[in-house]
Design an enzyme around this catalytic site. Structure first.
Site, PDB file in Angstrom:
ATOM      1  N   ASN A  90     -14.106  -2.362   4.898  1.00  0.00           N
ATOM      2  CA  ASN A  90     -12.845  -2.650   5.608  1.00  0.00           C
ATOM      3  C   ASN A  90     -12.580  -4.136   5.749  1.00  0.00           C
ATOM      4  O   ASN A  90     -11.728  -4.543   6.534  1.00  0.00           O
ATOM      5  CB  ASN A  90     -12.860  -2.000   6.999  1.00  0.00           C
ATOM      6  CG  ASN A  90     -12.704  -0.506   6.905  1.00  0.00           C
ATOM      7  OD1 ASN A  90     -12.282   0.009   5.869  1.00  0.00           O
ATOM      8  ND2 ASN A  90     -13.068   0.194   7.954  1.00  0.00           N
ATOM      9  N   THR A 149      -4.809   6.682  40.592  1.00  0.00           N
ATOM     10  CA  THR A 149      -5.629   7.886  40.548  1.00  0.00           C
ATOM     11  C   THR A 149      -5.834   8.386  39.134  1.00  0.00           C
ATOM     12  O   THR A 149      -4.943   8.312  38.295  1.00  0.00           O
ATOM     13  CB  THR A 149      -4.980   9.024  41.363  1.00  0.00           C
ATOM     14  OG1 THR A 149      -5.723  10.221  41.108  1.00  0.00           O
ATOM     15  CG2 THR A 149      -3.540   9.260  40.900  1.00  0.00           C
ATOM     16  N   ASP A 154      -7.487  -2.387   7.718  1.00  0.00           N
ATOM     17  CA  ASP A 154      -7.667  -0.949   7.939  1.00  0.00           C
ATOM     18  C   ASP A 154      -7.965  -0.613   9.396  1.00  0.00           C
ATOM     19  O   ASP A 154      -9.110  -0.320   9.765  1.00  0.00           O
ATOM     20  CB  ASP A 154      -8.796  -0.427   7.061  1.00  0.00           C
ATOM     21  CG  ASP A 154      -8.658   1.088   6.879  1.00  0.00           C
ATOM     22  OD1 ASP A 154      -9.344   1.664   6.048  1.00  0.00           O
ATOM     23  OD2 ASP A 154      -7.821   1.664   7.607  1.00  0.00           O
ATOM     24  N   ASP A 186     -14.284   0.705  13.392  1.00  0.00           N
ATOM     25  CA  ASP A 186     -14.690   1.034  12.019  1.00  0.00           C
ATOM     26  C   ASP A 186     -15.036  -0.235  11.241  1.00  0.00           C
ATOM     27  O   ASP A 186     -14.620  -0.398  10.099  1.00  0.00           O
ATOM     28  CB  ASP A 186     -13.535   1.800  11.333  1.00  0.00           C
ATOM     29  CG  ASP A 186     -14.027   2.547  10.101  1.00  0.00           C
ATOM     30  OD1 ASP A 186     -13.184   2.950   9.288  1.00  0.00           O
ATOM     31  OD2 ASP A 186     -15.266   2.692   9.945  1.00  0.00           O
ATOM     32  N   LYS A 188     -16.944  -2.281   8.919  1.00  0.00           N
ATOM     33  CA  LYS A 188     -17.939  -2.098   7.843  1.00  0.00           C
ATOM     34  C   LYS A 188     -17.457  -2.885   6.625  1.00  0.00           C
ATOM     35  O   LYS A 188     -16.279  -3.230   6.537  1.00  0.00           O
ATOM     36  CB  LYS A 188     -18.094  -0.610   7.511  1.00  0.00           C
ATOM     37  CG  LYS A 188     -16.811   0.080   7.101  1.00  0.00           C
ATOM     38  CD  LYS A 188     -17.029   1.577   6.957  1.00  0.00           C
ATOM     39  CE  LYS A 188     -15.727   2.263   6.569  1.00  0.00           C
ATOM     40  NZ  LYS A 188     -15.843   3.720   6.540  1.00  0.00           N
ATOM     41  N   LYS A 230       0.873  -1.176   0.000  1.00  0.00           N
ATOM     42  CA  LYS A 230       0.000   0.000   0.000  1.00  0.00           C
ATOM     43  C   LYS A 230       0.909   1.224   0.000  1.00  0.00           C
ATOM     44  O   LYS A 230       1.750   1.369   0.888  1.00  0.00           O
ATOM     45  CB  LYS A 230      -0.913  -0.024   1.232  1.00  0.00           C
ATOM     46  CG  LYS A 230      -1.999   1.048   1.224  1.00  0.00           C
ATOM     47  CD  LYS A 230      -2.999   0.877   2.367  1.00  0.00           C
ATOM     48  CE  LYS A 230      -4.324   0.323   1.909  1.00  0.00           C
ATOM     49  NZ  LYS A 230      -5.388   0.393   2.936  1.00  0.00           N
TER      50      LYS A 230
HETATM   51  C1  LIG Z   1      -9.197  -2.829   3.509  1.00  0.00           C
HETATM   52  C2  LIG Z   1      -8.932  -1.577   2.729  1.00  0.00           C
HETATM   53  C3  LIG Z   1      -9.887  -0.466   3.099  1.00  0.00           C
HETATM   54  N1  LIG Z   1      -9.090  -1.877   1.327  1.00  0.00           N
HETATM   55  C4  LIG Z   1      -8.027  -1.828   0.519  1.00  0.00           C
HETATM   56  O1  LIG Z   1      -6.944  -1.543   0.935  1.00  0.00           O
HETATM   57  C5  LIG Z   1      -8.316  -2.110  -0.956  1.00  0.00           C
HETATM   58  C6  LIG Z   1      -7.791  -0.969  -1.797  1.00  0.00           C
HETATM   59  C7  LIG Z   1      -7.338  -1.578  -3.048  1.00  0.00           C
HETATM   60  C8  LIG Z   1      -7.201  -3.065  -2.853  1.00  0.00           C
HETATM   61  C9  LIG Z   1      -7.618  -3.381  -1.439  1.00  0.00           C
HETATM   62  N2  LIG Z   1      -6.484  -3.727  -0.610  1.00  0.00           N
HETATM   63  C10 LIG Z   1      -6.035  -5.032  -0.579  1.00  0.00           C
HETATM   64  N3  LIG Z   1      -6.515  -5.917  -1.485  1.00  0.00           N
HETATM   65  C11 LIG Z   1      -6.075  -7.197  -1.452  1.00  0.00           C
HETATM   66  N4  LIG Z   1      -6.541  -8.093  -2.369  1.00  0.00           N
HETATM   67  C12 LIG Z   1      -7.300  -7.907  -3.502  1.00  0.00           C
HETATM   68  C13 LIG Z   1      -7.964  -6.694  -3.776  1.00  0.00           C
HETATM   69  C14 LIG Z   1      -8.716  -6.566  -4.932  1.00  0.00           C
HETATM   70  C15 LIG Z   1      -8.831  -7.641  -5.808  1.00  0.00           C
HETATM   71  C16 LIG Z   1      -9.683  -7.509  -7.041  1.00  0.00           C
HETATM   72  O2  LIG Z   1     -10.873  -7.736  -6.979  1.00  0.00           O
HETATM   73  N5  LIG Z   1      -9.167  -7.145  -8.226  1.00  0.00           N
HETATM   74  C17 LIG Z   1      -7.758  -6.859  -8.370  1.00  0.00           C
HETATM   75  C18 LIG Z   1     -10.075  -7.019  -9.343  1.00  0.00           C
HETATM   76  C19 LIG Z   1      -9.675  -7.975 -10.450  1.00  0.00           C
HETATM   77  C20 LIG Z   1     -10.634  -7.775 -11.618  1.00  0.00           C
HETATM   78  N6  LIG Z   1     -10.664  -6.361 -12.065  1.00  0.00           N
HETATM   79  C21 LIG Z   1     -11.605  -6.228 -13.180  1.00  0.00           C
HETATM   80  C22 LIG Z   1     -11.066  -5.435 -10.977  1.00  0.00           C
HETATM   81  C23 LIG Z   1     -10.125  -5.543  -9.790  1.00  0.00           C
HETATM   82  C24 LIG Z   1      -8.185  -8.841  -5.539  1.00  0.00           C
HETATM   83  C25 LIG Z   1      -7.420  -8.977  -4.376  1.00  0.00           C
HETATM   84  N7  LIG Z   1      -5.204  -7.651  -0.529  1.00  0.00           N
HETATM   85  C26 LIG Z   1      -4.692  -6.784   0.377  1.00  0.00           C
HETATM   86  C27 LIG Z   1      -5.082  -5.444   0.368  1.00  0.00           C
HETATM   87  C28 LIG Z   1      -4.495  -4.488   1.392  1.00  0.00           C
HETATM   88  F1  LIG Z   1      -5.463  -4.081   2.238  1.00  0.00           F
HETATM   89  F2  LIG Z   1      -3.542  -5.099   2.073  1.00  0.00           F
HETATM   90  F3  LIG Z   1      -3.980  -3.400   0.803  1.00  0.00           F
END
Ligand SMILES: CC(C)NC(=O)[C@H]1CCC[C@H]1Nc1nc(Nc2ccc(C(=O)N(C)C3CCN(C)CC3)cc2)ncc1C(F)(F)F
Length: 280
Positions: A145, A175, A158, A140, A142, A46
Protein backbone atom coordinates in the site's frame (compact mmCIF):
# COMPACT_ATOMS: atom_id res chain seq x y z
CA UNK A 1 -17.14 32.50 1.88
CA UNK A 2 -18.94 29.25 1.41
CA UNK A 3 -17.79 29.18 -2.23
CA UNK A 4 -15.68 26.05 -2.75
CA UNK A 5 -12.75 26.17 -5.17
CA UNK A 6 -13.57 24.97 -8.69
CA UNK A 7 -11.86 21.61 -8.23
CA UNK A 8 -14.25 20.43 -5.49
CA UNK A 9 -17.39 21.48 -7.37
CA UNK A 10 -16.01 20.29 -10.76
CA UNK A 11 -17.87 17.42 -12.45
CA UNK A 12 -15.09 15.37 -14.03
CA UNK A 13 -15.62 13.19 -17.12
CA UNK A 14 -13.34 10.91 -19.12
CA UNK A 15 -13.14 13.63 -21.79
CA UNK A 16 -11.19 15.80 -19.37
CA UNK A 17 -8.22 13.39 -19.64
CA UNK A 18 -5.74 12.04 -22.18
CA UNK A 19 -5.19 8.41 -21.14
CA UNK A 20 -1.58 7.14 -21.19
CA UNK A 21 0.15 3.82 -20.48
CA UNK A 22 -1.27 1.32 -17.99
CA UNK A 23 0.60 1.46 -14.67
CA UNK A 24 -0.65 -1.93 -13.54
CA UNK A 25 -3.61 -3.68 -12.03
CA UNK A 26 -5.24 -2.71 -8.74
CA UNK A 27 -7.62 -4.94 -6.80
CA UNK A 28 -10.74 -3.96 -8.76
CA UNK A 29 -9.41 -2.73 -12.08
CA UNK A 30 -6.60 -1.08 -13.96
CA UNK A 31 -4.62 2.06 -13.25
CA UNK A 32 -3.55 4.34 -16.09
CA UNK A 33 -1.23 7.28 -16.42
CA UNK A 34 -3.38 10.22 -17.50
CA UNK A 35 -3.11 13.93 -18.19
CA UNK A 36 -5.86 16.41 -17.34
CA UNK A 37 -6.26 18.36 -20.59
CA UNK A 38 -6.87 21.86 -19.22
CA UNK A 39 -4.03 21.93 -16.69
CA UNK A 40 -1.71 19.34 -18.32
CA UNK A 41 -1.54 17.90 -14.79
CA UNK A 42 -0.28 14.28 -14.77
CA UNK A 43 -2.41 11.96 -12.62
CA UNK A 44 -3.08 8.26 -12.08
CA UNK A 45 -6.58 7.19 -13.10
CA UNK A 46 -7.79 4.13 -11.21
CA UNK A 47 -10.68 2.46 -13.08
CA UNK A 48 -12.96 0.25 -10.97
CA UNK A 49 -15.73 -1.91 -12.42
CA UNK A 50 -19.07 -1.37 -10.68
CA UNK A 51 -19.97 -5.02 -11.30
CA UNK A 52 -16.90 -6.18 -9.35
CA UNK A 53 -17.52 -3.65 -6.58
CA UNK A 54 -21.09 -4.88 -6.22
CA UNK A 55 -20.00 -8.55 -6.25
CA UNK A 56 -17.55 -7.90 -3.41
CA UNK A 57 -19.93 -5.53 -1.56
CA UNK A 58 -17.19 -2.94 -1.15
CA UNK A 59 -19.15 0.10 -2.34
CA UNK A 60 -19.42 1.50 1.22
CA UNK A 61 -15.70 0.89 1.74
CA UNK A 62 -14.90 2.72 -1.50
CA UNK A 63 -17.16 5.62 -0.52
CA UNK A 64 -15.35 5.84 2.84
CA UNK A 65 -11.95 5.61 1.12
CA UNK A 66 -12.86 8.49 -1.22
CA UNK A 67 -14.36 10.56 1.60
CA UNK A 68 -11.31 10.09 3.85
CA UNK A 69 -8.48 10.31 1.31
CA UNK A 70 -9.90 13.35 -0.51
CA UNK A 71 -9.70 15.37 2.72
CA UNK A 72 -6.15 14.38 3.70
CA UNK A 73 -3.31 16.70 2.68
CA UNK A 74 0.18 15.46 3.62
CA UNK A 75 3.41 14.98 1.58
CA UNK A 76 3.50 11.27 2.55
CA UNK A 77 -0.15 10.57 1.77
CA UNK A 78 -1.20 10.00 -1.83
CA UNK A 79 -3.67 12.68 -2.91
CA UNK A 80 -7.13 11.75 -4.15
CA UNK A 81 -8.19 14.72 -6.31
CA UNK A 82 -11.68 13.54 -7.23
CA UNK A 83 -13.77 10.84 -8.81
CA UNK A 84 -16.44 10.32 -11.43
CA UNK A 85 -18.37 7.40 -12.86
CA UNK A 86 -20.18 6.22 -15.97
CA UNK A 87 -22.57 3.36 -16.65
CA UNK A 88 -20.14 0.57 -15.78
CA UNK A 89 -17.10 2.07 -14.04
CA UNK A 90 -15.98 4.30 -11.21
CA UNK A 91 -12.85 6.41 -11.86
CA UNK A 92 -10.58 7.69 -9.07
CA UNK A 93 -8.35 10.67 -9.95
CA UNK A 94 -5.21 10.04 -7.89
CA UNK A 95 -1.75 11.52 -7.47
CA UNK A 96 0.84 9.87 -9.75
CA UNK A 97 3.77 8.44 -7.79
CA UNK A 98 6.60 8.56 -10.33
CA UNK A 99 8.90 5.94 -8.74
CA UNK A 100 6.24 3.26 -8.42
CA UNK A 101 5.47 0.57 -5.90
CA UNK A 102 7.52 0.14 -2.74
CA UNK A 103 6.97 -3.63 -2.45
CA UNK A 104 8.64 -4.11 -5.87
CA UNK A 105 11.61 -2.03 -4.70
CA UNK A 106 11.86 -4.12 -1.50
CA UNK A 107 11.71 -7.36 -3.52
CA UNK A 108 14.48 -6.02 -5.77
CA UNK A 109 16.74 -4.95 -2.87
CA UNK A 110 15.78 -7.94 -0.67
CA UNK A 111 16.04 -5.57 2.34
CA UNK A 112 16.85 -1.89 2.91
CA UNK A 113 19.79 -0.21 4.62
CA UNK A 114 19.14 1.12 8.13
CA UNK A 115 19.24 4.68 6.82
CA UNK A 116 16.67 3.96 4.10
CA UNK A 117 14.42 2.00 6.49
CA UNK A 118 14.62 4.70 9.19
CA UNK A 119 13.90 7.46 6.66
CA UNK A 120 10.79 5.62 5.42
CA UNK A 121 9.59 4.73 8.95
CA UNK A 122 9.97 8.33 10.13
CA UNK A 123 8.00 9.72 7.18
CA UNK A 124 5.26 7.13 7.71
CA UNK A 125 5.15 8.02 11.41
CA UNK A 126 4.68 11.69 10.50
CA UNK A 127 1.87 10.78 8.06
CA UNK A 128 0.17 8.61 10.69
CA UNK A 129 0.48 11.35 13.35
CA UNK A 130 -1.32 13.61 10.86
CA UNK A 131 -4.04 10.96 10.21
CA UNK A 132 -4.55 10.17 13.89
CA UNK A 133 -4.79 13.91 14.58
CA UNK A 134 -7.81 13.83 12.27
CA UNK A 135 -9.19 10.69 13.96
CA UNK A 136 -8.36 8.59 10.90
CA UNK A 137 -6.83 5.13 11.38
CA UNK A 138 -5.33 3.54 8.26
CA UNK A 139 -5.45 -0.08 9.51
CA UNK A 140 -3.72 -1.53 6.47
CA UNK A 141 -0.10 -0.31 6.54
CA UNK A 142 1.95 -2.77 4.45
CA UNK A 143 4.50 -2.58 1.58
CA UNK A 144 1.81 -3.18 -1.09
CA UNK A 145 0.00 0.00 0.00
CA UNK A 146 3.04 2.25 -0.28
CA UNK A 147 4.20 4.13 -3.36
CA UNK A 148 7.34 6.17 -4.07
CA UNK A 149 7.16 9.78 -5.28
CA UNK A 150 9.44 11.47 -7.82
CA UNK A 151 11.93 12.57 -5.15
CA UNK A 152 12.02 9.12 -3.53
CA UNK A 153 9.54 10.05 -0.78
CA UNK A 154 7.06 7.48 0.50
CA UNK A 155 3.31 7.88 -0.09
CA UNK A 156 0.66 5.99 1.86
CA UNK A 157 -2.08 4.97 -0.57
CA UNK A 158 -5.20 2.80 -0.52
CA UNK A 159 -7.29 4.00 2.41
CA UNK A 160 -9.74 1.22 1.64
CA UNK A 161 -9.53 -0.13 5.21
CA UNK A 162 -9.24 3.22 6.95
CA UNK A 163 -11.91 4.34 9.41
CA UNK A 164 -12.86 7.74 10.72
CA UNK A 165 -13.14 7.24 14.45
CA UNK A 166 -15.14 9.83 16.35
CA UNK A 167 -15.10 10.48 20.04
CA UNK A 168 -18.46 8.85 20.82
CA UNK A 169 -18.90 11.03 23.90
CA UNK A 170 -18.84 14.27 21.85
CA UNK A 171 -20.98 12.75 19.12
CA UNK A 172 -23.52 11.25 21.53
CA UNK A 173 -23.51 14.23 23.86
CA UNK A 174 -22.29 12.33 26.87
CA UNK A 175 -24.12 9.06 26.84
CA UNK A 176 -23.14 5.84 25.07
CA UNK A 177 -26.27 4.11 26.35
CA UNK A 178 -28.19 4.44 23.10
CA UNK A 179 -25.39 3.10 20.84
CA UNK A 180 -26.15 -0.25 19.21
CA UNK A 181 -23.42 -2.92 19.58
CA UNK A 182 -22.13 -2.49 16.01
CA UNK A 183 -21.39 1.18 16.65
CA UNK A 184 -19.76 0.57 20.01
CA UNK A 185 -17.80 -2.34 18.49
CA UNK A 186 -16.85 -0.53 15.29
CA UNK A 187 -13.88 1.13 16.94
CA UNK A 188 -12.84 -1.54 19.42
CA UNK A 189 -9.29 -0.96 18.22
CA UNK A 190 -7.72 2.48 18.30
CA UNK A 191 -4.96 4.31 16.43
CA UNK A 192 -2.32 2.09 18.06
CA UNK A 193 -3.10 -0.61 15.47
CA UNK A 194 -1.08 1.55 13.04
CA UNK A 195 1.87 1.61 15.48
CA UNK A 196 1.92 -2.21 15.49
CA UNK A 197 1.75 -2.33 11.67
CA UNK A 198 4.54 0.24 11.37
CA UNK A 199 6.66 -1.98 13.64
CA UNK A 200 5.97 -4.97 11.39
CA UNK A 201 6.87 -2.83 8.36
CA UNK A 202 10.13 -1.64 9.97
CA UNK A 203 11.12 -5.26 10.64
CA UNK A 204 10.31 -6.23 7.02
CA UNK A 205 12.29 -3.25 5.64
CA UNK A 206 15.37 -4.46 7.58
CA UNK A 207 15.07 -8.27 7.21
CA UNK A 208 13.12 -8.59 3.94
CA UNK A 209 10.44 -10.76 5.61
CA UNK A 210 7.70 -9.89 8.12
CA UNK A 211 8.38 -10.92 11.77
CA UNK A 212 5.59 -13.46 12.27
CA UNK A 213 5.71 -15.16 8.87
CA UNK A 214 4.84 -18.87 8.89
CA UNK A 215 3.76 -21.50 6.38
CA UNK A 216 0.22 -21.84 7.74
CA UNK A 217 -2.14 -18.97 8.62
CA UNK A 218 -2.82 -20.63 11.97
CA UNK A 219 0.90 -20.52 12.79
CA UNK A 220 1.16 -16.86 11.83
CA UNK A 221 -1.91 -16.11 13.95
CA UNK A 222 -0.33 -17.88 16.94
CA UNK A 223 3.01 -16.11 16.48
CA UNK A 224 1.25 -12.73 16.40
CA UNK A 225 -0.89 -13.25 19.50
CA UNK A 226 2.14 -14.61 21.37
CA UNK A 227 4.29 -11.79 19.96
CA UNK A 228 6.83 -14.47 19.03
CA UNK A 229 9.41 -11.84 17.93
CA UNK A 230 12.82 -13.21 16.87
CA UNK A 231 15.66 -11.34 15.17
CA UNK A 232 17.66 -13.53 12.74
CA UNK A 233 21.51 -13.33 12.86
CA UNK A 234 21.57 -12.16 9.21
CA UNK A 235 21.36 -9.51 7.91
CA UNK A 236 23.15 -7.75 10.76
CA UNK A 237 20.86 -5.12 12.28
CA UNK A 238 21.77 -2.59 14.98
CA UNK A 239 20.49 -3.11 18.53
CA UNK A 240 18.94 0.37 18.32
CA UNK A 241 16.70 -0.80 15.46
CA UNK A 242 15.75 -3.97 17.38
CA UNK A 243 15.00 -1.84 20.44
CA UNK A 244 12.59 0.35 18.46
CA UNK A 245 10.82 -2.64 16.88
CA UNK A 246 10.51 -4.29 20.32
CA UNK A 247 8.82 -1.15 21.68
CA UNK A 248 6.25 -1.14 18.84
CA UNK A 249 5.39 -4.87 18.71
CA UNK A 250 3.84 -4.96 22.17
CA UNK A 251 0.65 -6.92 22.82
CA UNK A 252 -0.95 -4.33 25.11
CA UNK A 253 -1.85 -1.54 22.65
CA UNK A 254 -1.59 1.08 25.40
CA UNK A 255 2.06 0.10 25.97
CA UNK A 256 3.18 0.57 22.33
CA UNK A 257 5.65 3.40 21.71
CA UNK A 258 3.59 6.50 20.76
CA UNK A 259 4.40 7.79 17.26
CA UNK A 260 5.73 11.15 18.46
CA UNK A 261 8.15 9.30 20.78
CA UNK A 262 9.22 7.14 17.82
CA UNK A 263 10.50 10.28 16.07
CA UNK A 264 12.80 10.92 19.09
CA UNK A 265 14.10 7.33 19.24
CA UNK A 266 17.93 7.20 18.87
CA UNK A 267 17.73 4.84 15.87
CA UNK A 268 15.44 7.27 14.01
CA UNK A 269 17.41 10.37 15.08
CA UNK A 270 20.72 8.81 13.98
CA UNK A 271 19.52 7.23 10.71
CA UNK A 272 16.48 9.01 9.25
CA UNK A 273 16.99 11.80 6.76
CA UNK A 274 14.89 14.69 8.15
CA UNK A 275 13.50 15.47 4.67
CA UNK A 276 11.96 12.00 4.44
CA UNK A 277 13.87 11.55 1.20
CA UNK A 278 16.27 8.61 0.89
CA UNK A 279 19.21 9.78 -1.25
CA UNK A 280 21.10 6.45 -1.27
C1 LIG B 1 -1.38 1.66 -3.62
C2 LIG B 1 -2.15 0.67 -4.44
C3 LIG B 1 -2.48 -0.58 -3.65
N1 LIG B 1 -1.35 0.30 -5.58
C4 LIG B 1 -1.76 0.64 -6.80
O1 LIG B 1 -2.77 1.25 -6.97
C5 LIG B 1 -0.86 0.16 -7.94
C6 LIG B 1 -1.70 -0.62 -8.94
C7 LIG B 1 -1.11 -0.34 -10.25
C8 LIG B 1 -0.21 0.86 -10.14
C9 LIG B 1 -0.22 1.32 -8.70
N2 LIG B 1 -0.96 2.55 -8.54
C10 LIG B 1 -0.33 3.76 -8.72
N3 LIG B 1 0.91 3.77 -9.27
C11 LIG B 1 1.54 4.96 -9.45
N4 LIG B 1 2.78 4.99 -10.02
C12 LIG B 1 3.51 4.00 -10.63
C13 LIG B 1 3.15 2.64 -10.55
C14 LIG B 1 3.93 1.68 -11.19
C15 LIG B 1 5.07 2.07 -11.89
C16 LIG B 1 5.93 1.03 -12.55
O2 LIG B 1 6.80 0.47 -11.91
N5 LIG B 1 5.77 0.68 -13.83
C17 LIG B 1 4.75 1.30 -14.65
C18 LIG B 1 6.63 -0.36 -14.36
C19 LIG B 1 7.45 0.18 -15.52
C20 LIG B 1 8.30 -0.95 -16.06
N6 LIG B 1 7.47 -2.12 -16.45
C21 LIG B 1 8.35 -3.18 -16.96
C22 LIG B 1 6.69 -2.65 -15.31
C23 LIG B 1 5.77 -1.58 -14.73
C24 LIG B 1 5.42 3.41 -11.97
C25 LIG B 1 4.64 4.38 -11.33
N7 LIG B 1 1.00 6.14 -9.07
C26 LIG B 1 -0.25 6.16 -8.54
C27 LIG B 1 -0.95 4.96 -8.36
C28 LIG B 1 -2.35 5.01 -7.77
F1 LIG B 1 -2.34 4.41 -6.56
F2 LIG B 1 -2.74 6.26 -7.64
F3 LIG B 1 -3.23 4.35 -8.54
Amino acid sequence: STEVSGEEKKRWTLNDFDIGKPLGRGKFGHVYLAREKRSNHIVALKVLFKSQLQQSQVEHQLRREVEIQSHLRHPNILRLYGYFYDQKRVYLILEYAAKGELYKELQKCKYFSERRAATYVASLARALIYCHGKHVIHRDIKPENLLIGAQGELKIADFGWSVHTFNRRQTMCGTLDYLPPEMVESVEHDASVDIWSLGVLCYEFLYGVPPFEAKEHSDTYRRIVQVDLKFPPKPIVSSAAKDLISQMLVKDSAERLPLHKLLDHPWIVQNADPSGIFRG
